[in-house]
Design a protein around this motif. Structure first.
Motif, PDB file in Angstrom:
ATOM      1  N   LYS A 229      11.905  59.024  26.850  1.00  0.00           N
ATOM      2  CA  LYS A 229      11.233  58.033  26.018  1.00  0.00           C
ATOM      3  C   LYS A 229      12.200  57.089  25.302  1.00  0.00           C
ATOM      4  O   LYS A 229      11.796  56.316  24.453  1.00  0.00           O
ATOM      5  CB  LYS A 229      10.358  58.751  24.964  1.00  0.00           C
ATOM      6  CG  LYS A 229       9.289  59.640  25.545  1.00  0.00           C
ATOM      7  CD  LYS A 229       8.438  58.904  26.542  1.00  0.00           C
ATOM      8  CE  LYS A 229       6.992  58.713  26.202  1.00  0.00           C
ATOM      9  NZ  LYS A 229       6.413  59.377  25.097  1.00  0.00           N
ATOM     10  N   VAL A 230      13.467  57.163  25.611  1.00  0.00           N
ATOM     11  CA  VAL A 230      14.472  56.401  24.865  1.00  0.00           C
ATOM     12  C   VAL A 230      15.069  55.313  25.757  1.00  0.00           C
ATOM     13  O   VAL A 230      15.388  55.565  26.919  1.00  0.00           O
ATOM     14  CB  VAL A 230      15.583  57.346  24.341  1.00  0.00           C
ATOM     15  CG1 VAL A 230      16.612  56.583  23.545  1.00  0.00           C
ATOM     16  CG2 VAL A 230      14.971  58.461  23.498  1.00  0.00           C
ATOM     17  N   LEU A 231      15.196  54.096  25.207  1.00  0.00           N
ATOM     18  CA  LEU A 231      15.667  52.943  25.985  1.00  0.00           C
ATOM     19  C   LEU A 231      16.897  52.333  25.329  1.00  0.00           C
ATOM     20  O   LEU A 231      16.963  52.207  24.099  1.00  0.00           O
ATOM     21  CB  LEU A 231      14.580  51.863  26.028  1.00  0.00           C
ATOM     22  CG  LEU A 231      13.196  52.296  26.521  1.00  0.00           C
ATOM     23  CD1 LEU A 231      12.166  51.226  26.183  1.00  0.00           C
ATOM     24  CD2 LEU A 231      13.233  52.546  28.019  1.00  0.00           C
ATOM     25  N   PHE A 232      17.815  51.903  26.164  1.00  0.00           N
ATOM     26  CA  PHE A 232      19.007  51.209  25.669  1.00  0.00           C
ATOM     27  C   PHE A 232      18.725  49.721  25.470  1.00  0.00           C
ATOM     28  O   PHE A 232      18.107  49.076  26.307  1.00  0.00           O
ATOM     29  CB  PHE A 232      20.143  51.368  26.683  1.00  0.00           C
ATOM     30  CG  PHE A 232      21.341  50.506  26.378  1.00  0.00           C
ATOM     31  CD1 PHE A 232      22.160  50.810  25.298  1.00  0.00           C
ATOM     32  CD2 PHE A 232      21.629  49.384  27.142  1.00  0.00           C
ATOM     33  CE1 PHE A 232      23.264  50.002  24.993  1.00  0.00           C
ATOM     34  CE2 PHE A 232      22.729  48.577  26.842  1.00  0.00           C
ATOM     35  CZ  PHE A 232      23.539  48.897  25.768  1.00  0.00           C
ATOM     36  N   GLY A 233      19.203  49.181  24.335  1.00  0.00           N
ATOM     37  CA  GLY A 233      19.144  47.741  24.098  1.00  0.00           C
ATOM     38  C   GLY A 233      20.342  47.348  23.255  1.00  0.00           C
ATOM     39  O   GLY A 233      20.839  48.155  22.469  1.00  0.00           O
ATOM     40  N   SER A 234      20.818  46.110  23.416  1.00  0.00           N
ATOM     41  CA  SER A 234      22.057  45.725  22.734  1.00  0.00           C
ATOM     42  C   SER A 234      21.856  44.778  21.549  1.00  0.00           C
ATOM     43  O   SER A 234      22.698  44.696  20.669  1.00  0.00           O
ATOM     44  CB  SER A 234      23.000  45.048  23.732  1.00  0.00           C
ATOM     45  OG  SER A 234      22.470  43.790  24.106  1.00  0.00           O
ATOM     46  N   ASP A 235      20.749  44.019  21.552  1.00  0.00           N
ATOM     47  CA  ASP A 235      20.541  42.936  20.570  1.00  0.00           C
ATOM     48  C   ASP A 235      21.469  41.736  20.810  1.00  0.00           C
ATOM     49  O   ASP A 235      21.625  40.890  19.946  1.00  0.00           O
ATOM     50  CB  ASP A 235      20.691  43.422  19.125  1.00  0.00           C
ATOM     51  CG  ASP A 235      19.544  42.932  18.246  1.00  0.00           C
ATOM     52  OD1 ASP A 235      18.656  42.217  18.738  1.00  0.00           O
ATOM     53  OD2 ASP A 235      19.555  43.264  17.041  1.00  0.00           O
ATOM     54  N   TRP A 236      22.131  41.691  21.950  1.00  0.00           N
ATOM     55  CA  TRP A 236      22.958  40.543  22.281  1.00  0.00           C
ATOM     56  C   TRP A 236      22.234  39.231  21.973  1.00  0.00           C
ATOM     57  O   TRP A 236      21.053  39.145  22.257  1.00  0.00           O
ATOM     58  CB  TRP A 236      23.343  40.589  23.778  1.00  0.00           C
ATOM     59  CG  TRP A 236      24.026  39.343  24.224  1.00  0.00           C
ATOM     60  CD1 TRP A 236      23.479  38.260  24.861  1.00  0.00           C
ATOM     61  CD2 TRP A 236      25.409  39.022  24.017  1.00  0.00           C
ATOM     62  NE1 TRP A 236      24.428  37.299  25.067  1.00  0.00           N
ATOM     63  CE2 TRP A 236      25.606  37.731  24.555  1.00  0.00           C
ATOM     64  CE3 TRP A 236      26.487  39.695  23.407  1.00  0.00           C
ATOM     65  CZ2 TRP A 236      26.862  37.108  24.517  1.00  0.00           C
ATOM     66  CZ3 TRP A 236      27.700  39.070  23.376  1.00  0.00           C
ATOM     67  CH2 TRP A 236      27.889  37.792  23.928  1.00  0.00           C
ATOM     68  N   PRO A 237      22.875  38.211  21.391  1.00  0.00           N
ATOM     69  CA  PRO A 237      24.274  38.163  20.964  1.00  0.00           C
ATOM     70  C   PRO A 237      24.509  38.601  19.522  1.00  0.00           C
ATOM     71  O   PRO A 237      25.624  38.495  19.034  1.00  0.00           O
ATOM     72  CB  PRO A 237      24.590  36.669  21.087  1.00  0.00           C
ATOM     73  CG  PRO A 237      23.299  35.997  20.722  1.00  0.00           C
ATOM     74  CD  PRO A 237      22.206  36.902  21.246  1.00  0.00           C
ATOM     75  N   THR A 238      23.458  39.127  18.864  1.00  0.00           N
ATOM     76  CA  THR A 238      23.621  39.522  17.471  1.00  0.00           C
ATOM     77  C   THR A 238      24.188  40.932  17.414  1.00  0.00           C
ATOM     78  O   THR A 238      23.515  41.883  16.993  1.00  0.00           O
ATOM     79  CB  THR A 238      22.262  39.439  16.739  1.00  0.00           C
ATOM     80  OG1 THR A 238      21.604  38.227  17.143  1.00  0.00           O
ATOM     81  CG2 THR A 238      22.448  39.385  15.246  1.00  0.00           C
ATOM     82  N   MET A 239      25.413  41.077  17.867  1.00  0.00           N
ATOM     83  CA  MET A 239      26.082  42.384  17.855  1.00  0.00           C
ATOM     84  C   MET A 239      27.589  42.144  17.951  1.00  0.00           C
ATOM     85  O   MET A 239      28.026  41.143  18.508  1.00  0.00           O
ATOM     86  CB  MET A 239      25.566  43.256  19.003  1.00  0.00           C
ATOM     87  CG  MET A 239      25.588  42.594  20.366  1.00  0.00           C
ATOM     88  SD  MET A 239      26.896  43.215  21.415  1.00  0.00           S
ATOM     89  CE  MET A 239      26.354  44.856  21.757  1.00  0.00           C
ATOM     90  N   PRO A 240      28.367  43.065  17.367  1.00  0.00           N
ATOM     91  CA  PRO A 240      29.782  42.763  17.190  1.00  0.00           C
ATOM     92  C   PRO A 240      30.696  43.091  18.369  1.00  0.00           C
ATOM     93  O   PRO A 240      31.763  42.499  18.487  1.00  0.00           O
ATOM     94  CB  PRO A 240      30.169  43.626  15.980  1.00  0.00           C
ATOM     95  CG  PRO A 240      29.202  44.762  15.985  1.00  0.00           C
ATOM     96  CD  PRO A 240      27.943  44.262  16.655  1.00  0.00           C
TER      97      PRO A 240
END
Ligand SMILES: [Zn+2]
Length: 274
Positions: A229-240
């Motif tokens: 039930k868990v998904l990867f996401g980065s929030d690109w480009p708001t990430m360092p």
């Protein structure tokens, strides 16, 4: 191992409100300097993704003029056109689009939209309000997922009460075939609530966007039990850090190989393509 990034933003600087713009400049100055090139040339983004080890990315617009900004869905559709790595979503806002269900239908049929993003705390509605139900019925009919922003934010004007995950419980019950994704997994307030909800309902998922991936097991000690039930996401480009670093951090967690593969790829693939 292939990777699907379930949470990236299409932005144009001029469409973001000042808090987002300033935060972006601070957190990702490299991107900020090249933002106009990225906004105008999707192949720059796809080659960046390849370079970071990402196979597909969900691309999100933002219809939240009162808080974060207004990035039209039409721009995202245009940006993703002909780019098989990019998966366009729409952002609808019940306070801007009083009758959002037909709009969703149009965007799916004519624009190739693959999912819907809603922002209760930026758009000011409770997810279980009756006026949203035709929209959920339409998303369920088209078998497209709905992402809700569930967690804290830095944007001025955000009203957190609207994204308390308890309001998703009604939707999960009333639309048993609707795929519901809690973006940010309750960041700051509701980690255990999100974890419990996604274990309780077969149609509720959590994305880990915006949580430091190396601390994941601190937030969710029993993550392994919820691996489907868990998904990867980065929030690109708001990430360092760049997306690859986050992928590496997840691969380094003391989890089963199968769980890591599920988080990075398989669960998202099931939602988007199966
Ligand atoms: Zn986001």
């Amino acid at each position: 191992m292939e990777v699907i990034d379930f949470h990236t933003h299409y932005i144009r600087k001029e469409m973001l409100n000042p808090t987002w713009l300033n935060f972006l400049e601070e957190i990702n100055p490299d991107f900020y300097a090249k933002a106009d090139d990225f906004s105008n040339h999707p192949e720059l983004f796809t080659s960046y993704l390849k370079n970071q080890g990402v196979r597909y990315a969900v691309v999100l617009p933002e219809c939240a003029p009162a808080t974060s900004g207004f990035v039209p869905t039409e721009d995202v559709i245009e940006y993703c056109r002909g780019q098989e790595m990019l998966i366009p979503f729409t952002s609808l806002n019940p306070n801007v689009h009083p009758d959002p269900a037909p709009k969703l239908e149009f965007q799916v049929k004519e624009g190739g939209i693959k999912g819907l993003k809603l922002h209760p705390s930026y758009q000011f509605f409770y997810p279980n309000e009756a006026r949203l139900y035709p929209l959920y019925a339409k998303a369920q009919e088209f078998r497209i997922p709905v992402i809700f922003h569930i967690g804290s934010s830095i944007f001025k004007g955000t009203k957190l009460k609207y994204c308390d995950p308890i309001y998703l419980d009604d939707i999960a019950v009333d639309f048993p075939d609707l795929k519901i994704i809690m973006a940010h997994s309750g960041r700051g307030f509701w980690h255990s609530e999100c974890f419990s909800l996604s274990r309780l309902h077969k149609n509720v998922y959590m994305d880990i966007t915006g949580l430091p991936p190396q601390n994941l097991l601190g937030y969710f000690p029993d993550l392994e039990k919820n691996s489907e039930k868990v998904l990867f996401g980065s929030d690109w480009p708001t990430m360092p850090t760049g997306i690859a670093k986050n992928i590496e951090a997840i691969k380094s967690l003391p989890l089963n190989e199968r769980t890591i593969e599920a988080i990075l790829y398989r669960n998202a693939h099931k939602i988007l393509f199966e």
